[in-house]
Design a protein around this motif. Structure first.
Motif, PDB file in Angstrom:
ATOM      1  N   LEU A  85      19.900   9.207  -2.844  1.00  0.00           N
ATOM      2  CA  LEU A  85      20.994   8.401  -2.307  1.00  0.00           C
ATOM      3  C   LEU A  85      21.938   9.200  -1.421  1.00  0.00           C
ATOM      4  CD1 LEU A  85      21.874   6.279  -5.455  1.00  0.00           C
ATOM      5  CD2 LEU A  85      21.183   5.382  -3.223  1.00  0.00           C
ATOM      6  N   ASN A  86      21.651  10.494  -1.219  1.00  0.00           N
ATOM      7  CA  ASN A  86      22.555  11.326  -0.428  1.00  0.00           C
ATOM      8  C   ASN A  86      21.787  12.471   0.209  1.00  0.00           C
ATOM      9  OD1 ASN A  86      22.607  13.700  -2.326  1.00  0.00           O
ATOM     10  ND2 ASN A  86      23.386  12.095  -3.690  1.00  0.00           N
ATOM     11  N   THR A  87      22.430  13.135   1.169  1.00  0.00           N
ATOM     12  CA  THR A  87      21.756  14.210   1.910  1.00  0.00           C
ATOM     13  C   THR A  87      21.438  15.404   1.013  1.00  0.00           C
ATOM     14  OG1 THR A  87      23.886  15.044   2.676  1.00  0.00           O
ATOM     15  CG2 THR A  87      22.703  13.584   4.156  1.00  0.00           C
ATOM     16  N   SER A  88      22.256  15.682   0.011  1.00  0.00           N
ATOM     17  CA  SER A  88      21.973  16.808  -0.885  1.00  0.00           C
ATOM     18  C   SER A  88      20.653  16.607  -1.628  1.00  0.00           C
ATOM     19  CB  SER A  88      23.110  17.013  -1.889  1.00  0.00           C
ATOM     20  OG  SER A  88      24.284  17.402  -1.224  1.00  0.00           O
ATOM     21  N   SER A  89      20.450  15.400  -2.137  1.00  0.00           N
ATOM     22  CA  SER A  89      19.185  15.101  -2.822  1.00  0.00           C
ATOM     23  C   SER A  89      18.008  15.168  -1.855  1.00  0.00           C
ATOM     24  CB  SER A  89      19.236  13.713  -3.464  1.00  0.00           C
ATOM     25  OG  SER A  89      20.181  13.682  -4.499  1.00  0.00           O
ATOM     26  N   ALA A  90      18.206  14.620  -0.665  1.00  0.00           N
ATOM     27  CA  ALA A  90      17.141  14.643   0.339  1.00  0.00           C
ATOM     28  C   ALA A  90      16.781  16.076   0.703  1.00  0.00           C
ATOM     29  CB  ALA A  90      17.562  13.861   1.580  1.00  0.00           C
ATOM     30  N   ARG A  91      17.784  16.916   0.867  1.00  0.00           N
ATOM     31  CA  ARG A  91      17.534  18.317   1.216  1.00  0.00           C
ATOM     32  C   ARG A  91      16.840  19.062   0.069  1.00  0.00           C
ATOM     33  NH1 ARG A  91      23.205  18.656   4.100  1.00  0.00           N
ATOM     34  NH2 ARG A  91      22.530  18.226   6.239  1.00  0.00           N
ATOM     35  N   LEU A  92      17.165  18.722  -1.172  1.00  0.00           N
ATOM     36  CA  LEU A  92      16.472  19.340  -2.307  1.00  0.00           C
ATOM     37  C   LEU A  92      14.986  19.018  -2.238  1.00  0.00           C
ATOM     38  CD1 LEU A  92      16.273  20.815  -5.016  1.00  0.00           C
ATOM     39  CD2 LEU A  92      16.728  18.612  -6.106  1.00  0.00           C
ATOM     40  N   ALA A 104      16.288   5.619  -2.526  1.00  0.00           N
ATOM     41  CA  ALA A 104      16.548   4.741  -3.669  1.00  0.00           C
ATOM     42  C   ALA A 104      16.818   3.337  -3.156  1.00  0.00           C
ATOM     43  CB  ALA A 104      17.752   5.257  -4.458  1.00  0.00           C
ATOM     44  N   ARG A 105      16.467   2.369  -3.955  1.00  0.00           N
ATOM     45  CA  ARG A 105      16.602   0.974  -3.539  1.00  0.00           C
ATOM     46  C   ARG A 105      18.057   0.578  -3.316  1.00  0.00           C
ATOM     47  NH1 ARG A 105      11.898  -1.553  -7.445  1.00  0.00           N
ATOM     48  NH2 ARG A 105      10.435   0.114  -6.996  1.00  0.00           N
ATOM     49  N   GLU A 106      18.973   1.338  -3.891  1.00  0.00           N
ATOM     50  CA  GLU A 106      20.393   1.036  -3.759  1.00  0.00           C
ATOM     51  C   GLU A 106      21.011   1.625  -2.494  1.00  0.00           C
ATOM     52  OE1 GLU A 106      18.771   1.148  -7.702  1.00  0.00           O
ATOM     53  OE2 GLU A 106      19.093   2.855  -6.407  1.00  0.00           O
ATOM     54  N   ALA A 107      20.244   2.381  -1.706  1.00  0.00           N
ATOM     55  CA  ALA A 107      20.783   3.053  -0.511  1.00  0.00           C
ATOM     56  C   ALA A 107      21.236   2.016   0.517  1.00  0.00           C
ATOM     57  CB  ALA A 107      19.737   3.976   0.097  1.00  0.00           C
ATOM     58  N   SER A 108      22.428   2.225   1.041  1.00  0.00           N
ATOM     59  CA  SER A 108      22.930   1.333   2.092  1.00  0.00           C
ATOM     60  C   SER A 108      22.280   1.712   3.417  1.00  0.00           C
ATOM     61  CB  SER A 108      24.455   1.463   2.209  1.00  0.00           C
ATOM     62  OG  SER A 108      24.789   2.738   2.742  1.00  0.00           O
ATOM     63  N   LEU A 109      22.353   0.819   4.378  1.00  0.00           N
ATOM     64  CA  LEU A 109      21.813   1.094   5.705  1.00  0.00           C
ATOM     65  C   LEU A 109      22.536   2.283   6.336  1.00  0.00           C
ATOM     66  CD1 LEU A 109      19.785   0.203   7.820  1.00  0.00           C
ATOM     67  CD2 LEU A 109      21.477  -1.420   8.676  1.00  0.00           C
ATOM     68  N   LYS A 110      23.849   2.333   6.177  1.00  0.00           N
ATOM     69  CA  LYS A 110      24.647   3.437   6.724  1.00  0.00           C
ATOM     70  C   LYS A 110      24.216   4.772   6.107  1.00  0.00           C
ATOM     71  CE  LYS A 110      29.328   5.172   7.195  1.00  0.00           C
ATOM     72  NZ  LYS A 110      30.690   5.094   6.717  1.00  0.00           N
ATOM     73  N   ASP A 111      24.102   4.817   4.784  1.00  0.00           N
ATOM     74  CA  ASP A 111      23.688   6.050   4.114  1.00  0.00           C
ATOM     75  C   ASP A 111      22.261   6.432   4.498  1.00  0.00           C
ATOM     76  OD1 ASP A 111      26.144   6.281   2.896  1.00  0.00           O
ATOM     77  OD2 ASP A 111      25.455   5.565   0.935  1.00  0.00           O
ATOM     78  N   HIS A 113      20.796   5.937   7.341  1.00  0.00           N
ATOM     79  CA  HIS A 113      20.881   6.543   8.670  1.00  0.00           C
ATOM     80  C   HIS A 113      21.436   7.967   8.581  1.00  0.00           C
ATOM     81  CE1 HIS A 113      21.298   6.912  12.975  1.00  0.00           C
ATOM     82  NE2 HIS A 113      22.564   7.264  12.792  1.00  0.00           N
ATOM     83  N   THR A 114      22.470   8.158   7.794  1.00  0.00           N
ATOM     84  CA  THR A 114      23.080   9.485   7.632  1.00  0.00           C
ATOM     85  C   THR A 114      22.069  10.474   7.059  1.00  0.00           C
ATOM     86  OG1 THR A 114      25.266   8.509   7.314  1.00  0.00           O
ATOM     87  CG2 THR A 114      24.946  10.764   6.497  1.00  0.00           C
ATOM     88  N   ILE A 115      21.346  10.064   6.032  1.00  0.00           N
ATOM     89  CA  ILE A 115      20.350  10.935   5.387  1.00  0.00           C
ATOM     90  C   ILE A 115      19.244  11.284   6.369  1.00  0.00           C
ATOM     91  CG2 ILE A 115      18.583  11.039   3.577  1.00  0.00           C
ATOM     92  CD1 ILE A 115      20.566   9.200   1.912  1.00  0.00           C
ATOM     93  N   LYS A 116      18.753  10.294   7.081  1.00  0.00           N
ATOM     94  CA  LYS A 116      17.691  10.526   8.062  1.00  0.00           C
ATOM     95  C   LYS A 116      18.161  11.498   9.137  1.00  0.00           C
ATOM     96  CE  LYS A 116      14.085   9.896  10.735  1.00  0.00           C
ATOM     97  NZ  LYS A 116      12.965  10.790  10.547  1.00  0.00           N
ATOM     98  N   SER A 117      19.350  11.297   9.648  1.00  0.00           N
ATOM     99  CA  SER A 117      19.893  12.156  10.705  1.00  0.00           C
ATOM    100  C   SER A 117      20.105  13.590  10.221  1.00  0.00           C
ATOM    101  CB  SER A 117      21.226  11.603  11.218  1.00  0.00           C
ATOM    102  OG  SER A 117      21.022  10.337  11.791  1.00  0.00           O
ATOM    103  N   ALA A 118      20.541  13.739   8.982  1.00  0.00           N
ATOM    104  CA  ALA A 118      20.863  15.065   8.448  1.00  0.00           C
ATOM    105  C   ALA A 118      19.627  15.879   8.086  1.00  0.00           C
ATOM    106  CB  ALA A 118      21.761  14.925   7.227  1.00  0.00           C
ATOM    107  N   THR A 119      18.514  15.206   7.790  1.00  0.00           N
ATOM    108  CA  THR A 119      17.334  15.936   7.309  1.00  0.00           C
ATOM    109  C   THR A 119      16.165  15.900   8.280  1.00  0.00           C
ATOM    110  OG1 THR A 119      16.409  14.002   6.198  1.00  0.00           O
ATOM    111  CG2 THR A 119      17.894  15.433   4.899  1.00  0.00           C
ATOM    112  N   ASN A 120      16.106  14.886   9.111  1.00  0.00           N
ATOM    113  CA  ASN A 120      14.979  14.666  10.013  1.00  0.00           C
ATOM    114  C   ASN A 120      13.651  14.512   9.265  1.00  0.00           C
ATOM    115  OD1 ASN A 120      14.251  14.072  12.638  1.00  0.00           O
ATOM    116  ND2 ASN A 120      13.515  16.143  13.021  1.00  0.00           N
ATOM    117  N   LEU A 121      13.723  14.158   7.977  1.00  0.00           N
ATOM    118  CA  LEU A 121      12.522  13.856   7.202  1.00  0.00           C
ATOM    119  C   LEU A 121      12.018  12.463   7.566  1.00  0.00           C
ATOM    120  CD1 LEU A 121      13.646  15.010   3.652  1.00  0.00           C
ATOM    121  CD2 LEU A 121      11.658  15.894   4.872  1.00  0.00           C
TER     122      LEU A 121
END
Length: 173
Positions: A85-92, A104-111, A113-121
């Motif tokens: 649900l956040n960039t820290s988890s994605a980076r782990l 996670a199914r609870e992830a907002s559209l905004k979050d 986008h932020t996670i995708k942008s921060a990790t490029n995964l």
């Protein structure tokens, strides 16, 4: 799933071969939270998977991810049940070798986008499907109601049953 008529390795190997000929991909979901007694069997299974052409393993447990990286050369995708649900988890997960994350199914559209942008995964999100009455599909209702562990393939889909709430002598729907 625990009570499903799961494919044998030979059948899975054939299907992977067929998928490869058709330029398609095969992903194997391993959304379990293994107990210590499961580890040796999992390692044996992972080693067998190396030769059959699976394109990625969808994994929810970081310990299982570590075993997969140790015993296979198969790409790792972090499951929605990893609760990212956040960039820290994605980076782990990225540091563990995941090439793709399923948020996670609870992830907002905004979050998302932020996670995708921060990790490029590579990033997936759920837009439809069962939403377990728990957090990100990790249900314990099935365990309590039937003794079947939903996080080990035994879910009885308690969340889809009809229930009645009662308060003393009054019943409410």
């Amino acid at each position: 799933r625990k009570s499903a008529n799961n494919l044998q390795l030979s059948e899975l190997s054939y299907l992977c071969s067929l998928a490869n000929k058709m330029n398609k991909r095969v992903y194997l979901a391993m959304n379990i939270y293994p107990h210590e007694s499961d580890i040796n069997g999992i390692i044996t299974f992972l080693k067998q998977l190396n030769s059959i052409g699976i394109h990625a393993l969808i994994i929810s447990d970081i310990g299982l991810c570590t075993l997969a990286k140790e015993h296979t050369n198969i790409s790792i995708h972090a499951s929605t049940q990893a609760s990212i649900l956040n960039t820290s988890s994605a980076r782990l997960w990225q540091s563990l070798g995941a090439k793709r994350i399923v948020l996670a199914r609870e992830a907002s559209l905004k979050d998302s986008h932020t996670i995708k942008s921060a990790t490029n995964l590579e990033t997936e999100v759920f837009i439809h499907g069962a939403m377990c009455s728990s957090f990100s599909g990790k249900c314990t209702i099935s365990n309590v109601a039937s003794g079947r562990d939903s996080n080990r393939g035994g879910c009885i889909q308690s969340c889809r049953h009809s229930y009645q709430l009662s308060n003393g002598d009054k019943q409410h729907i």
